[in-house]
Design an enzyme around this catalytic site. Structure first.
Site, PDB file in Angstrom:
ATOM      1  CG  HIS A 116      -1.894   1.005   1.396  1.00 28.43           C
ATOM      2  ND1 HIS A 116      -1.615   2.316   1.726  1.00 28.43           N
ATOM      3  CD2 HIS A 116      -3.237   0.937   1.244  1.00 28.43           C
ATOM      4  CE1 HIS A 116      -2.747   3.003   1.769  1.00 28.43           C
ATOM      5  NE2 HIS A 116      -3.744   2.195   1.477  1.00 28.43           N
ATOM      6  CG  ASP A 193       0.702  -2.166   6.160  1.00 33.61           C
ATOM      7  OD1 ASP A 193      -0.254  -2.316   6.941  1.00 33.61           O
ATOM      8  OD2 ASP A 193       0.582  -1.586   5.063  1.00 33.61           O
ATOM      9  CD  GLN A 196      -6.771  -4.453   4.222  1.00 33.17           C
ATOM     10  OE1 GLN A 196      -7.690  -5.215   4.528  1.00 33.17           O
ATOM     11  NE2 GLN A 196      -6.979  -3.203   3.870  1.00 33.17           N
ATOM     12  CE  LYS A 219      -7.278  -0.065   6.291  1.00 30.22           C
ATOM     13  NZ  LYS A 219      -7.987   0.298   5.061  1.00 30.22           N
ATOM     14  CB  CYS A 358      -3.750   3.150  -1.673  1.00 27.01           C
ATOM     15  SG  CYS A 358      -5.009   4.372  -1.391  1.00 27.01           S
TER      16      CYS A 358
END
Ligand code: PMP
Length: 400
Positions: A116, A193, A196, A219, A358
């Protein structure tokens, strides 16, 4: 256990709505909204400051929220869990505060083509600013990190390897344990990261062993404006602060200052208590569902949607097979532009995402201008898959 749609006021009040954009942001259960409302109606004051009971209560709520979230994601030393505005701020914090202090000319930074922009641009800018080399690991045709190339890219000059746990654009679940081991064997620190991953997978951040792990509350059923950076204590203590001001200092002389202990050193200014309380309530809600069940539910819907979409002529689905993806189906339908597809679906009350997600470097590597992305979460059901499939069929009729 699966979540009840009735627990989510927005979904309950829109019975015909098929919300398939949870990879962008999730809907919020009433438990989260109630927790935030309760904080503002009973406990609100500026924490850490006031010499009165109400402020102590606000401080306590903030502390409790941190403990709850830390336990949920497997962080034993909760002082190493820093509240930020979200993954973007967490990653910028590391690339700026740690990066400027530790990365210099001719050092190397390894990232992947699957990132991302939030885990791409901060490293690119750091490399440009200090004269370091940015090395970008290739992506395979089926949307995985080329792990053999990753192994050769990481070497003695690598100061930091940064990669996502799960791709937002394709849903690819990366072999992060292996990637962390490779980076650590070369003496690099690892930034993961998890934007997700934290919402969708059972997570034990301590066991994973990344030096930094970032995720966003919004999220994972929590409010916007509250995210997390987890860091290893030794790394956090050795690095300079990111922002300076109230709360994060120990002593301010006229010409220099010393820093407060963790986590306060990295939380300058009045904290976002209500959103932290909301995120803790979201963790409690997910804990009750059970993250193994959350994962299983999403896997079922993702496999079903993939199978049914692929049965439609001209549909292409990107990324690895469903069992190796999170609840994301990234697809195209012949020559129909994903934005047109999303518009037709919207007319049928089906919310999907269309575009580059993104992740322009990834789309370039896959030679795709854009994809349509449907993403599933705890409140989705087979009825949402039916609506998605019907919408795609309708788009084919409309566009011939
Ligand atoms: N990384 C990934 C993999 C993401 O999916 C996102 C959100 N789309 C981000 C980083 C940035 O998160 P936020 O916008 O919440 O800061």
């Amino acid at each position: 256990m699966t979540a009840k749609r009735a627990d989510f006021p927005l979904l309950a009040s829109s019975p015909g709505l098929h919300y398939l954009d949870s990879a962008a942001t999730s809907q919020k259960p009433r438990a989260v909204l109630d927790a935030m409302m309760h904080y503002y109606t009973h406990d609100n004051a500026n924490p850490h400051r006031g010499a009165y009971a109400l402020s102590a209560r606000a401080t306590d709520r903030y502390h409790q929220a941190r403990e709850t979230i830390a336990a949920f994601v497997g962080v034993r030393d909760s002082a190493c869990l820093i509240f930020t505005r979200g993954t973007t701020e967490s990653l910028n914090l590391v690339a700026t505060a740690w990066g400027r202090a530790n990365v210099g000319r001719d050092d190397e930074i390894v990232i992947t083509g699957l990132e991302h922009h939030a885990n791409f641009v901060p490293w690119q800018q750091l490399a440009n600013a200090v004269g370091a080399k940015l090395r970008i690991c290739d992506v395979t045709a089926d949307g995985r990190v080329d792990i053999d190339q990753f192994r050769t890219l990481v070497g003695p000059r690598t100061k930091v390897a940064a990669f996502n746990h799960v791709s937002n654009a394709l849903g690819t679940i990366n072999p992060v344990r292996e990637m962390i081991a490779i980076a650590h064997a070369a003496g690099a620190i690892v930034v993961c990261d998890g934007a997700q991953a934290a919402p969708h997978l059972p997570l034990d951040i301590d066991a994973l062993g990344a030096d930094f792990y970032a995720f966003s509350g919004h999220k994972m059923l929590g409010p916007m404006g509250c995210g997390v950076l987890v860091g290893k204590r030794a790394v956090l203590e050795a690095m300079p602060p990111y922002q300076t001001g109230g709360d994060m200092i120990e002593y301010v002389a006229d010409d220099r200052s010393t820093w407060n202990v963790l986590p306060h050193k990295f939380e300058a200014g009045t904290p976002n208590v209500a959103d932290a309380v909301g995120l803790a309530a979201a963790c409690d809600y997910l804990q009750q569902l059970g993250m193994a069940d959350v994962r299983a539910h999403e896997q079922t819907l993702t496999a079903l949607a993939t199978e049914r979409l692929l049965a439609i002529p001209e549909v292409a689905v990107y990324g690895p097979p469903p069992a190796e993806r999170s609840g994301v189906v990234s697809f195209t339908v012949g020559q129909i532009h994903p934005h047109d597809l999303a518009t037709i679906l919207d007319e049928l009350d089906v919310c999907i995402r269309a575009g580059h997600h993104c992740a322009q470097p990834l789309m370039r590597r896959l030679n795709l201008p854009a994809t349509a992305r449907a993403s599933f979460y705890v409140y989705n059901s087979e009825a949402d898959v039916d609506a998605l499939v019907a919408g795609v069929q309708r788009a084919r009729e409309v566009f011939g």
